[in-house]
Design a protein around this motif. Structure first.
Motif, short mmCIF file in Angstrom:
data_model
loop_
_atom_site.label_atom_id
_atom_site.label_comp_id
_atom_site.label_asym_id
_atom_site.label_seq_id
_atom_site.Cartn_x
_atom_site.Cartn_y
_atom_site.Cartn_z
N LEU A 144 0.75 -1.31 0.00
CA LEU A 144 -0.11 0.09 -0.04
C LEU A 144 0.89 1.35 0.10
CD1 LEU A 144 -2.66 1.48 0.36
CD2 LEU A 144 -2.48 1.56 2.68
N VAL A 145 0.62 2.19 -0.88
CA VAL A 145 1.32 3.58 -0.91
C VAL A 145 0.22 4.60 -0.45
CG1 VAL A 145 2.49 5.16 -2.28
CG2 VAL A 145 2.71 2.82 -2.94
N SER B 270 -15.28 3.59 5.68
CA SER B 270 -14.16 2.61 6.10
C SER B 270 -13.12 3.17 5.19
CB SER B 270 -14.17 1.13 5.91
OG SER B 270 -12.90 0.41 5.82
N ILE B 271 -11.75 3.34 5.59
CA ILE B 271 -10.81 3.86 4.93
C ILE B 271 -10.42 2.84 3.60
CG2 ILE B 271 -9.07 2.53 5.92
CD1 ILE B 271 -9.02 6.30 5.01
N LYS B 272 -10.47 1.70 3.56
CA LYS B 272 -10.58 0.72 2.60
C LYS B 272 -11.35 1.03 1.32
CE LYS B 272 -9.05 -3.12 5.37
NZ LYS B 272 -9.22 -4.65 5.65
N LYS B 273 -12.56 1.92 1.48
CA LYS B 273 -13.34 2.24 0.16
C LYS B 273 -12.65 3.01 -0.41
CE LYS B 273 -17.77 0.87 2.76
NZ LYS B 273 -19.20 1.63 2.95
N LYS C 20 -7.26 3.17 -3.80
CA LYS C 20 -7.51 2.85 -5.13
C LYS C 20 -6.45 1.57 -5.73
CE LYS C 20 -10.36 6.16 -5.80
NZ LYS C 20 -11.71 5.88 -6.17
N PHE C 21 -6.79 0.49 -6.39
CA PHE C 21 -5.95 -0.10 -6.88
C PHE C 21 -5.27 0.21 -8.06
CE2 PHE C 21 -5.27 -4.08 -9.16
CZ PHE C 21 -4.13 -4.63 -8.61
N VAL C 22 -3.73 0.10 -8.24
CA VAL C 22 -3.19 0.62 -9.51
C VAL C 22 -3.01 -0.68 -10.31
CG1 VAL C 22 -1.40 1.65 -10.52
CG2 VAL C 22 -2.14 2.45 -8.44
N THR C 23 -3.96 -0.98 -11.28
CA THR C 23 -3.95 -2.16 -11.95
C THR C 23 -2.71 -2.43 -12.84
OG1 THR C 23 -6.35 -1.66 -12.39
CG2 THR C 23 -5.29 -3.45 -13.57
N THR C 24 -2.06 -1.47 -13.24
CA THR C 24 -0.68 -1.65 -14.14
C THR C 24 0.28 -2.15 -13.31
OG1 THR C 24 -1.78 -0.05 -15.46
CG2 THR C 24 0.76 -0.69 -15.84
N PHE C 25 0.50 -1.72 -12.12
CA PHE C 25 1.60 -2.07 -11.27
C PHE C 25 1.54 -3.01 -10.08
CE2 PHE C 25 2.18 2.14 -13.11
CZ PHE C 25 3.11 1.89 -14.08
N GLY C 26 -0.12 -3.23 -9.72
CA GLY C 26 -0.35 -4.10 -8.87
C GLY C 26 -0.28 -3.59 -7.28
N PHE C 27 -0.10 -2.42 -7.15
CA PHE C 27 -0.15 -2.16 -5.65
C PHE C 27 -1.36 -1.11 -5.25
CE2 PHE C 27 2.59 1.22 -7.84
CZ PHE C 27 1.76 2.28 -7.41
N ASP C 28 -1.92 -0.88 -4.12
CA ASP C 28 -2.83 -0.05 -3.72
C ASP C 28 -2.41 1.22 -3.41
OD1 ASP C 28 -4.34 -2.01 -4.12
OD2 ASP C 28 -4.56 -2.66 -2.16
N LEU C 29 -3.20 2.41 -3.59
CA LEU C 29 -2.77 3.54 -3.22
C LEU C 29 -3.94 4.29 -2.52
CD1 LEU C 29 -1.04 6.33 -4.03
CD2 LEU C 29 -2.35 6.63 -5.91
N LEU D 20 -3.73 2.90 11.24
CA LEU D 20 -2.74 1.48 11.23
C LEU D 20 -3.43 0.18 11.35
CD1 LEU D 20 0.69 3.16 12.18
CD2 LEU D 20 -0.22 2.85 9.88
N PRO D 21 -4.32 0.07 12.54
CA PRO D 21 -4.62 -1.30 12.65
C PRO D 21 -5.67 -1.80 11.70
CG PRO D 21 -4.79 -0.11 14.73
CD PRO D 21 -4.46 0.93 13.66
N GLU D 22 -6.33 -0.87 10.82
CA GLU D 22 -7.24 -1.37 9.72
C GLU D 22 -6.27 -1.62 8.46
OE1 GLU D 22 -9.94 1.44 8.73
OE2 GLU D 22 -10.35 2.44 10.67
N LEU D 23 -5.24 -1.45 8.53
CA LEU D 23 -4.37 -2.06 7.33
C LEU D 23 -3.36 -3.09 7.81
CD1 LEU D 23 -3.30 1.85 6.15
CD2 LEU D 23 -5.09 0.60 5.51
N GLY D 24 -3.86 -3.93 8.58
CA GLY D 24 -3.04 -4.90 8.90
C GLY D 24 -2.83 -6.11 7.97
N ASP D 25 -3.57 -6.05 6.95
CA ASP D 25 -3.81 -7.11 5.92
C ASP D 25 -2.55 -6.84 4.93
OD1 ASP D 25 -5.21 -4.87 5.17
OD2 ASP D 25 -6.60 -6.05 3.94
N TYR D 26 -2.02 -5.64 4.95
CA TYR D 26 -0.87 -5.33 4.05
C TYR D 26 0.46 -5.59 4.62
CZ TYR D 26 -4.06 -2.77 1.31
OH TYR D 26 -5.09 -2.17 0.37
N ASP D 27 1.41 -6.32 3.44
CA ASP D 27 2.40 -6.76 3.81
C ASP D 27 3.51 -5.46 3.90
OD1 ASP D 27 1.95 -9.49 3.75
OD2 ASP D 27 2.39 -9.54 1.76
#
Length: 623
Positions: free
Chosen positions: A472-473, A502-505, A508-517, A538-545
Motif C-alpha cells: 500500500l502506498v 471505512s478507509i478501505k473504500k 485505489k488499486f493501481v492495476t498496471t503495477f499491482g499496488f494499492d494507493l 494503522l490497525p485497519e491496514l493490517g492485511d498489507y505486507d
C-alpha cells in the motif's frame, strides 16, 4: 499498540548521529574523487587554456633573433705584465660588466640608429607586442579571409567593433613629435637588444630581435661594429688629448731646461766656484761680499734633471702620437650575425604546453575552491562524516532527463538499468536495517520539494510488489500530490466522501503495477497527518505486507512529520549537489525530535556514483 509506539520511541531516542572523527588531511582517494567530480570543470579550463594559447599564437607576429659574438681582450696592468707568472689570469668580472654596460648604452644605440636610419624605418618602429584590440582585429581579419567575407556587409559591420579604420585594419595614430619619435625608436632598440656573457669566458653574445630577419641581422652586426668603433674612437680621442697636454708640457720643460743650462754655463764662464752675493752694510760700515749662492754642481744637477724630465715626456709624446696613428681596440668581433631561418618567438610547443599547464592548474584550483565553498551533499562519505547518518543508496539520473531524473515506474520500464539496480540495493539496505522487528511501515521524506521522494516511494513499492508482497502506498504529501496525480487518483471525488466510511473504500488499486494507493485527498480529509488519527488508521491496514508513506517535505512544516514516529523507519531523500548539508541536518533533528527512526539517507540525481556498477549475468529476481 501503546507498547509498540513506546518501543519505537525508545529506538528513536537511542538513535543519535555519531559523527566520525574529523580528518585534517586529504587522502589520495579524496583527491581522485574531487578530480572525478569536477572533471568537466577542469576540462573546461583546459579548453580555455588551449584556446588562449591558440589565440596568442595566431595573433602574434613571428620574431627573429640574430646573434653576433664579441671577444673582449683582458687588460693587464704594467706590474701584472712584468710578473705574469704570479698574476691570477681569472676573468675580471667588473671589466666584463663594464663592457656590457657600454654595449647597452644609448651612445651605441644612437650610433646604430643614425647609421641605419632606423628612426624613419617603419618596419623597425613596428611594435612587437600588439595590444588586445590589435590582436582581436587580426583574428577578425584572419577569420574573414578564411570565410571569404572580406567584402561582405558582416565584415564591414564588425570593423568598428574591433577599432579598425576604413582605410585598413590598423588603427590611425596621431603623428609623434621629433623628440617623441626619437625616444620611441630608442626604446624599441633597447627592448630588442640583448647582451649576455658566454659562461665565464671573455666572449659576449649580442643579439637583436625584430619582425624582419634581415633587419635583425643587420642591426646586430651594426651594433657590434659600433661598439668596436667606439672603443677605437675613445682610445684615439684619449690619445689626442694626452698628446696635446704632453705637447704643452714639453714646451714648458724645454724652456725650463734651457734656462737652467744657460745659468750653469754663465757660472762656469766666470772661472769662479761661487757666485758672490751683494755687500751688506752693518751699522753703516761696509763689509766684504760673501759667496753663499748656488754652486756649479747644483746648477749642473738642476739642468741635468730638467733634461731627463724633458726626454721622458718626449718619449711619452712619441708613444701618444703613435697611438693616434694606430689605435687598437680592446674588443673584436669573432662571429658575425646571419639571417635567422626560424622564428625565436613565439614558440608554439612551449606556448601550448604553458596553456595546458595553466588550464589544468586553474581548473584544479577552481575545483578545489568550489569544493571548499560547496555546502551541499555530494557523497556517502560526507553523509557519514558530517551528518553521522548512513547512506543506503545512490540513484543516478536516467538518460539525461530534464525536470525529473527518472519515471514513477522506472524499475518496471527498465529493470536492467543502473537506476533499477540501485533501487534494489536500497530495498536490501532497508531489509537489513538495525531495528527491533521487521520493517513493515516505511516513510519517505525530504528537506525540499522536487528532490524525488515520491518517485522513490513509487519505485520502491513496485519492487515490493514484484517480490510478491501486498503493498500500500499512502500519498501523505497533500501539498504536491505527485503520486495521486501520476496514477490518476484525482482529488475531487475523494473530498466529498463520508468520513464515517471505512478507509478501505477509498483505497485505489493501481492495476498496471499491482499496488494499492491511498490518495492525498483522503489523507487530507481524514486528517491522517495527525499522529492520533494515523494511529487509529494503522490497525485497519493490517492485511498489507508493506506500507510506503510519501511524507511531506520539511519545508511544508516540521509538525507534518509527526506521524513518522508511528512508522518502523523513515528514509531521508537528498538531492545530490543541491540540498545543503545544514538543511539535511535540520531535517534529521526534526525527525529525531518527533521520535522517528531514521533508516538512512538516499541520494538522488547523482551525477557521479561512488561505487561501480556490476552487471549481472543471471538473476533470480522476478521480472
Amino acid at each position: 499498540m501503546d507498547a509498540i509506539i513506546a518501543r519505537q520511541w525508545r529506538q528513536a531516542g537511542d538513535q543519535q548521529p555519531q559523527a566520525a572523527p574529523q580528518r585534517d588531511y586529504l587522502s589520495l582517494k579524496d583527491m581522485l574523487a574531487l578530480l572525478k567530480q569536477h572533471l568537466a570543470t577542469i576540462a573546461a579550463f583546459l579548453a580555455l587554456g588551449l584556446l588562449g594559447a591558440w589565440f596568442y599564437i595566431a595573433t602574434t607576429d613571428p620574431i627573429y633573433t640574430a646573434t653576433t659574438q664579441i671577444l673582449i681582450e683582458p687588460k693587464l696592468s704594467q706590474l701584472a705584465q712584468q710578473q705574469v707568472n704570479e698574476v691570477n689570469l681569472s676573468l675580471d668580472t667588473a671589466q666584463i660588466e663594464s663592457q656590457i654596460a657600454v654595449m647597452q648604452s644609448e651612445k651605441i644605440a644612437s650610433m646604430v640608429i643614425q647609421q641605419l636610419k632606423l628612426r624613419d624605418d617603419k618596419r623597425f618602429n613596428q611594435s612587437n607586442s600588439p595590444t588586445l584590440a590589435e590582436r582581436l582585429a587580426r583574428l577578425r581579419a584572419s577569420a574573414a579571409a578564411a570565410l571569404g567575407l572580406e567584402g561582405g556587409t558582416w565584415f564591414q559591420s564588425v570593423r568598428g567593433f574591433f577599432g579598425a579604420s576604413e582605410a585598413g585594419t590598423e588603427p590611425v595614430h596621431q603623428p609623434l613629435k621629433e623628440f617623441e619619435q626619437g625616444r620611441r625608436t630608442m626604446r624599441i632598440f633597447n627592448d630588442g637588444l640583448d647582451v649576455r656573457r658566454v659562461g665565464v669566458s671573455y666572449a659576449i653574445d649580442m643579439s637583436f630581435s625584430s619582425n624582419d630577419p634581415d633587419l635583425a641581422a643587420k642591426v646586430a652586426n651594426s651594433a657590434a661594429e659600433a661598439f668596436v668603433r667606439e672603443q677605437v674612437e675613445t682610445k684615439a680621442a684619449a690619445a689626442r688629448e694626452g698628446g696635446a697636454w704632453l705637447e704643452r708640457r714639453l714646451r714648458e720643460l724645454r724652456t725650463q731646461m734651457n734656462n737652467a743650462t744657460q745659468v750653469a754655463q754663465e757660472f762656469r764662464s766666470r772661472h769662479d766656484y761661487r757666485v758672490a752675493r751683494p755687500a751688506e752694510e752693518v751699522a753703516g760700515e761696509a763689509k766684504p761680499k760673501r759667496a753663499d749662492g748656488p754652486t756649479l754642481e747644483e746648477l749642473e744637477v738642476t739642468a741635468d734633471t730638467y733634461r731627463k724630465i724633458y726626454e721622458s715626456f718626449l718619449q711619452a709624446y712619441t708613444s701618444s702620437v703613435s697611438q693616434q696613428s694606430y689605435p687598437v681596440a680592446d674588443a673584436r668581433v669573432i662571429t658575425l650575425a646571419t639571417r635567422p631561418l626560424l622564428a625565436s618567438h613565439p614558440r608554439p610547443k612551449l606556448v601550448i604546453a604553458f596553456g595546458v599547464l595553466a588550464g589544468i592548474v586553474a581548473g584544479v584550483g577552481f575545483a578545489f575552491l568550489r569544493h571548499t565553498l560547496d555546502r551541499t551533499v555530494r557523497s556517502p562519505h560526507q553523509i557519514r562524516e558530517d551528518l553521522g547518518l548512513e547512506c543506503i543508496g545512490e540513484l543516478p539520473v536516467v538518460g539525461g532527463r530534464r525536470g525529473g531524473f527518472a519515471r514513477l515506474d522506472e524499475v518496471v520500464r527498465s529493470p536492467q538499468s543502473r537506476f533499477s539496480d540501485s533501487m534494489r540495493s536500497v530495498k536490501t539496505a532497508i531489509s537489513l536495517a538495525d531495528t527491533a522487528h521487521p520493517i513493515r511501515c516505511i516513510g519517505v521524506t525530504s528537506a525540499l520539494p522536487g528532490e524525488g521522494k515520491s518517485l522513490c516511494a513509487s519505485n520502491l513499492a513496485m519492487l515490493y510488489v514484484r517480490y510478491g508482497l501486498r503493498t500500500l502506498v499512502i500519498d501523505a504529501d497533500t501539498y504536491h500530490s505527485a503520486l495521486s496525480e501520476g496514477f490518476g487518483a484525482g482529488p475531487d471525488a475523494e473530498r466529498k466522501s463520508d468520513r464515517s466510511d471505512s478507509i478501505k473504500k477509498h483505497i485505489k488499486f493501481v492495476t498496471t503495477f499491482g499496488f494499492d494507493l491511498l490518495p492525498s485527498a483522503v489523507v487530507d480529509s481524514r486528517g491522517l497527518l495527525s499522529a492520533k488519527n494515523m494511529e487509529v488508521l494503522l490497525p485497519e491496514l493490517g492485511d498489507y505486507d508493506m506500507i510506503v508513506v510519501d511524507l511531506p517535505p520539511l519545508t511544508s512544516g516540521a509538525d507534518r512529520l509527526s506521524i513518522g514516529s508511528l512508522l518502523d523507519g523513515v528514509i531521508m531523500v537528498v538531492e545530490w549537489g543541491k540540498t545543503p548539508a545544514g538543511l539535511v541536518a535540520e531535517l534529521a533533528r526534526a525527525l529525531q525530535a518527533g521520535k522517528a527512526s531514521i533508516i538512512g539517507v538516499l541520494l538522488t540525481k547523482v551525477r557521479i556514483m561512488s561505487t561501480p556498477r556490476y552487471r549481472r549475468v543471471g538473476t533470480l529476481l522476478p521480472r
